[in-house]
Scaffold this motif. Structure first.
Motif, PDB file in Angstrom:
ATOM      1  N   VAL A   1      49.663 -23.810 -29.303  1.00 26.68           N
ATOM      2  CA  VAL A   1      49.706 -23.319 -30.677  1.00 26.68           C
ATOM      3  C   VAL A   1      48.815 -22.088 -30.807  1.00 26.68           C
ATOM      4  N   PHE A   2      49.320 -21.083 -31.565  1.00 23.23           N
ATOM      5  CA  PHE A   2      48.608 -19.828 -31.762  1.00 23.23           C
ATOM      6  C   PHE A   2      48.692 -19.440 -33.238  1.00 23.23           C
TER       7      PHE A   2
ATOM      8  N   LEU B   1      45.040 -21.715 -30.769  1.00 26.64           N
ATOM      9  CA  LEU B   1      44.499 -22.781 -31.606  1.00 26.64           C
ATOM     10  C   LEU B   1      44.440 -24.099 -30.868  1.00 26.64           C
ATOM     11  N   ALA B   2      45.408 -24.317 -29.969  1.00 26.45           N
ATOM     12  CA  ALA B   2      45.432 -25.546 -29.161  1.00 26.45           C
ATOM     13  C   ALA B   2      46.278 -25.287 -27.932  1.00 26.45           C
TER      14      ALA B   2
ATOM     15  N   ILE C   1      57.086 -30.572 -36.094  1.00 27.15           N
ATOM     16  CA  ILE C   1      57.594 -29.911 -34.898  1.00 27.15           C
ATOM     17  C   ILE C   1      58.565 -30.855 -34.196  1.00 27.15           C
ATOM     18  N   VAL C   2      59.735 -30.340 -33.847  1.00 25.92           N
ATOM     19  CA  VAL C   2      60.775 -31.145 -33.213  1.00 25.92           C
ATOM     20  C   VAL C   2      61.129 -30.511 -31.876  1.00 25.92           C
TER      21      VAL C   2
ATOM     22  N   ALA D   1      50.255 -31.212 -38.230  1.00 28.84           N
ATOM     23  CA  ALA D   1      48.805 -31.052 -38.346  1.00 28.84           C
ATOM     24  C   ALA D   1      48.051 -31.697 -37.195  1.00 28.84           C
ATOM     25  N   THR D   2      48.536 -32.854 -36.722  1.00 27.92           N
ATOM     26  CA  THR D   2      47.781 -33.623 -35.726  1.00 27.92           C
ATOM     27  C   THR D   2      48.417 -33.631 -34.344  1.00 27.92           C
TER      28      THR D   2
END
Length: 281
Positions: free
Chosen positions: A156-157, A164-165, A187-188, A210-211
């Motif tokens: 993730v950006f 971000l992750a 997210i799918v 979010a998680t």
């Protein structure tokens, strides 16, 4: 409205190597465009006004087509582009996954000018689909490549490309092949795990935005073929579609029900699926 599917060819799938059109009931309409610049196509995206269809061609170029299937914009050949998936960013740029460079690049909406990388080269071992949220956050599926290199997670950006992750999800039963953002923001991903294993488990998996926690798993009933799942898209009525080998499957995203194998076509070898208005719509 029609369903459009890119079908891989040659060493990349032994499919039709073209952009195919189907009615919503799955009836084949034939090739959407016979333009010779469309070869072994991959990613698809539709402009916000639904007037243009963006196509990533295996001839190392990006094309934009109108409702008649005519090419109206063309980047021209870009040596080494090797484009995978495609998705329009909220601000209008066309984002393209670069399989050889292992990154994402942005094109102007009119496809003019050189592509600009929005993430560094080799940002993941092998990109397998991505999507950009309304706030510009980019979710990039990091899967396994044809030679076995890679990992099974999502990176993730933020809108500026800041990580971000690096491992947004922790799921021991996923190997992502495409990624999209659901209407609820989650997210799918489509998954084949282990990738290319003879008896791989195929599924569609939803993660909390979010998680990163696994929320649901979508699979068809026993006896319904679901092999080599690839491209994901939501239809205008909110149903979730996934293109796979020989078929396009539909699910009710609200309650998770399998709806139908909407398209059945031997050697389809679909890579991306999308909805585009018919000329008469």
């Amino acid at each position: 409205m029609q369903i459009l599917v890119t079908s891989a060819s040659g060493a990349n799938g032994n499919g039709y190597g073209s952009l195919l059109s189907f009615d919503l009931d799955g009836t084949a309409r034939g090739t959407f465009s016979a333009d010779p610049r469309i070869t072994d196509p991959r990613g698809l995206s539709v402009s916000a006004d639904r007037k243009l269809l963006y196509v990533n061609s295996g001839s190392d170029r990006i094309l934009a087509l109108d409702a008649t299937g005519e090419v109206v914009r063309d980047t021209g050949p870009i040596p080494g582009l090797n484009a995978g998936g495609g998705s329009l960013a909220p601000e209008g740029r066309y984002l393209v996954g670069l399989r050889s460079a292992r990154t994402i690049a942005a094109f102007a909406a009119d496809l003019s000018g050189a592509p600009q990388r929005i993430l560094p080269v080799d940002i993941v071992p092998f990109p397998r689909g991505f999507a950009s949220a309304e706030d510009g956050t980019v979710y990039l599926a990091s899967g396994i490549g044809p030679n076995g290199e890679g990992e099974n997670t999502i990176a993730v950006f933020d809108a500026y490309g800041t990580p971000l992750a690096s491992r947004f999800i922790a799921d021991d039963a996923v190997s992502p092949l495409d990624l999209t953002i659901a209407p609820n923001g989650n997210i799918v991903v489509s998954s084949e795990f282990p990738f290319r294993a003879p008896h791989a488990t195929t599924s569609i998996r939803e993660y909390d935005y979010a998680t990163g926690k696994l929320v649901r798993v979508f699979t068809p009933p026993s006896g319904i073929a679901f092999d080599q799942p690839r491209g994901l898209r939501f239809s205008p009525d909110g149903h979730l579609y996934c293109v796979a080998r020989d078929s396009v499957l539909a699910f009710d995203f609200d309650d998770g029900r399998f709806l139908d194998s909407v398209v059945r076509m031997p050697r389809l070898n679909g890579q991306a699926v999308i909805f585009f208005p018919l000329l008469a719509d």
